[in-house]
Design an enzyme around this catalytic site. Structure first.
Site, PDB file in Angstrom:
ATOM      1  N   SER A 269       0.833  -1.197   0.000  1.00 17.67           N
ATOM      2  CA  SER A 269       0.000   0.000   0.000  1.00 17.67           C
ATOM      3  C   SER A 269       0.872   1.253   0.000  1.00 17.67           C
ATOM      4  CB  SER A 269      -0.883   0.016   1.240  1.00 17.67           C
ATOM      5  OG  SER A 269      -0.074   0.287   2.366  1.00 17.67           O
ATOM      6  N   LYS A 270       0.214   2.388  -0.187  1.00 12.91           N
ATOM      7  CA  LYS A 270       0.931   3.660  -0.176  1.00 12.91           C
ATOM      8  C   LYS A 270       1.659   3.844   1.156  1.00 12.91           C
ATOM      9  CE  LYS A 270       0.269   8.635  -0.555  1.00 12.91           C
ATOM     10  NZ  LYS A 270       0.714   9.040   0.772  1.00 12.91           N
TER      11      LYS A 270
END
Ligand code: GLU
Length: 517
Positions: A269-270
């Site tokens: 994920s970011k």
């Protein structure tokens, strides 16, 4: 593979934010597959969920694909083909979807449902108190407000009165749904595990499921290559193909594995990128976050100095492998080697160090002149003007030492400026009177040297050491520190040749006059 059918694949992102590198990989695999089979690659924008639209996201997707060199031959941002429009909101306005929702109602595979949000919430709560999860399905639909339980007249009256409704799929009660996935093999799901998904809303908007199927059908898509998160939707899609009478032309499915965190625990994920210091998006930008509604900044591979070739080579191998151990592939080689059969079922762990390694490999493939063309404007920005030939020579010397071209800029200060300081560790270890005297006599010897090359200066260096009764190897690094300030760098005497006699002699004198004073 059905060889008679033209290969047509699509990348169908929803413009709900910046394109994650997992999305880029999906686009890449579609692109490679299309090119390999001489087919078409389409970009379709799936924006049926208008509430989640993020301004600028569509443009970001297009720019990212352009930077990566993953260019669709039809679609938004890349030119219309026969199947235009390619944005679902435009297709909805052109009336593409409503007829198919009607067709499903007519054939008894879908029904109108009038339950309000509050009523459904109440059901959910009721089920929760019984320790169960509510689903709108074959068991519950008989007790809810829909065209299967209300009279025909009432249904008509409600619709005519403009009451809100949705159209739901009537999932068969007791059936095994089977389909073949190119990567996963046969997938079998029992219909009791599916709920009666909404296909259409009274505002005329189809949901993702209906729009996706109708578009894949009308765009003559032969293969659906998409992320694993869509696997649970595939049985519904298979049913819809059947209900609409399109089984014969149903695309083949290939669900790609997830890209995992470096430690293998969960989807990348970011936040993992922020935490571990690597980008998860191709381009730097700022877009509204679909969840919070707040603008959010993010960093991209491009701005971190990665070459697009390195980025896509790395992505290609994240979940796919060739038939040998080959790791470096040009785009043409990827097209040649790619096959969906060699995509792995299990998730692929992202490796930030390996990604840098790929960049380094592509940097080394560049000629000195190409690198100089990158370096010159970076130097100019810092107020340093130099000739292309000198910049090329710097690149030749530093190329093996760096992974990114901006490191050439960061590491080349001493090619232009005399050292402002000297590596303290080396000085502490090696600087003494005898060695200082050696540097002084070296300056004199260099001064008297005729031809100035790497070979002549190295020979002169050794001869001077010998005369002084010093082991040349012991003062080599110290000499480097005197002329560059740093304990490490490019091949020493090539550096000496490039910097020239005047500079070297001056720097030796500077060192003798400042170190330890
Ligand atoms: N719009 C879906 C997405 O955002 C596309 C899924 C598919 O390729 O069918 O990923």
């Amino acid at each position: 593979m059905d060889n008679t059918r033209r290969v047509r694949v699509r990348f169908a992102p929803s413009p709900t934010g910046p394109l994650h590198m997992g999305g880029v990989r999906t686009a890449l695999y579609n692109y490679l597959f299309a090119k390999k089979h001489g087919g078409d690659f389409i970009l379709r924008i799936e924006d049926t969920d208008q509430e989640r639209l993020v301004p600028g996201a569509e443009e970001y997707i297009i720019n990212a694909l352009k930077w990566c060199g993953i260019e669709p031959n039809e679609g938004i941002g890349f030119g219309d083909g026969d199947c235009a429009p390619y944005r679902q909101s435009d297709r909805k306005n052109a009336g593409v979807y409503a007829q198919y929702a009607d067709q499903l109602i007519q054939s008894g595979h879908a029904y109108y449902a009038f339950d309000t949000k509050e009523e459904l919430d109440e059901q959910r709560k009721r089920y929760e108190t019984m320790g169960k999860a509510f689903a709108y399905n074959a068991l519950t639909r008989q007790n809810l407000k829909n065209s299967l339980t209300l009279s025909e007249d009432e249904v008509k009256t409600r619709i005519a009165a403009g009451e809100h409704y949705v159209i739901r799929t009537k999932i068969p009660r007791n059936e095994e749904i089977r389909f073949h996935d190119i990567i996963r093999g046969w997938v079998v799901v029992h219909s009791s595990q599916l709920d009666d998904k909404v296909l259409f809303k009274s505002d005329g908007m189809p949901t993702y499921h209906l729009a996706n199927i109708v578009d894949d059908y009308s765009m003559k898509i032969s293969h659906v290559i998409r992320g694993e998160e869509w696997l649970p939707s595939a049985p519904l899609h298979v049913l819809l193909y059947r209900f609409l009478g399109w089984e014969e032309v149903m695309p083949q499915f290939a669900h790609l594995p997830l890209i995992l965190r470096p430690d293998g625990n969960g989807k990348l994920s970011k936040r993992d990128g922020d935490r571990l210091g690597f980008p998860v998006f191709p381009l730097t930008g700022e877009l509204l976050d679909v969840k919070t509604g707040q603008p959010e900044k993010f960093t991209g591979y491009r701005e971190k100095g990665y070459y697009p070739e390195a980025f896509i080579n790395m992505l290609a191998l994240l979940g796919w492998h060739g038939s040998s151990n080959q790791e470096l592939f040009t785009k043409e080689e990827l097209i040649e080697a790619f096959s969906l059969e060699r995509v792995s079922k299990s998730g692929a762990k992202f490796d930030a160090e390996k990604t840098k390694w790929f960049n380094q490999q592509y940097l080394r493939k560049r000629s000195d002149a190409e690198l100089a063309a990158e370096l010159l404007p970076m130097l100019k920005e810092q107020g340093i003007e130099t000739t292309p030939a000198f910049a090329e020579a710097i690149c030749r010397l530093l190329k093996e030492k760096v992974q990114f071209s901006y490191e050439l800029r960061d590491q080349c200060g001493y090619f232009f400026n005399d050292p402002a300081g000297y590596d303290e560790g080396v000085i502490a270890k090696r600087w003494n009177e005898q060695n200082a005297a050696f540097m002084k006599s070296l300056a004199d010897a260099f001064n008297g040297l005729g031809e100035w090359t790497a070979a002549t200066t190295e020979a002169c260096f050794k001869a001077t050491a010998e005369t002084a009764g010093i082991n040349a190897g012991q003062v080599m690094q110290l000499f480097r520190v005197c002329i560059s300030g740093l304990g490490g760098g490019p091949v020493l005497f090539e550096l000496v040749e490039l910097l020239g006699k005047e500079t070297i002699v001056r720097r030796l004198h500077n060192a003798v006059n400042t170190i330890g004073k």
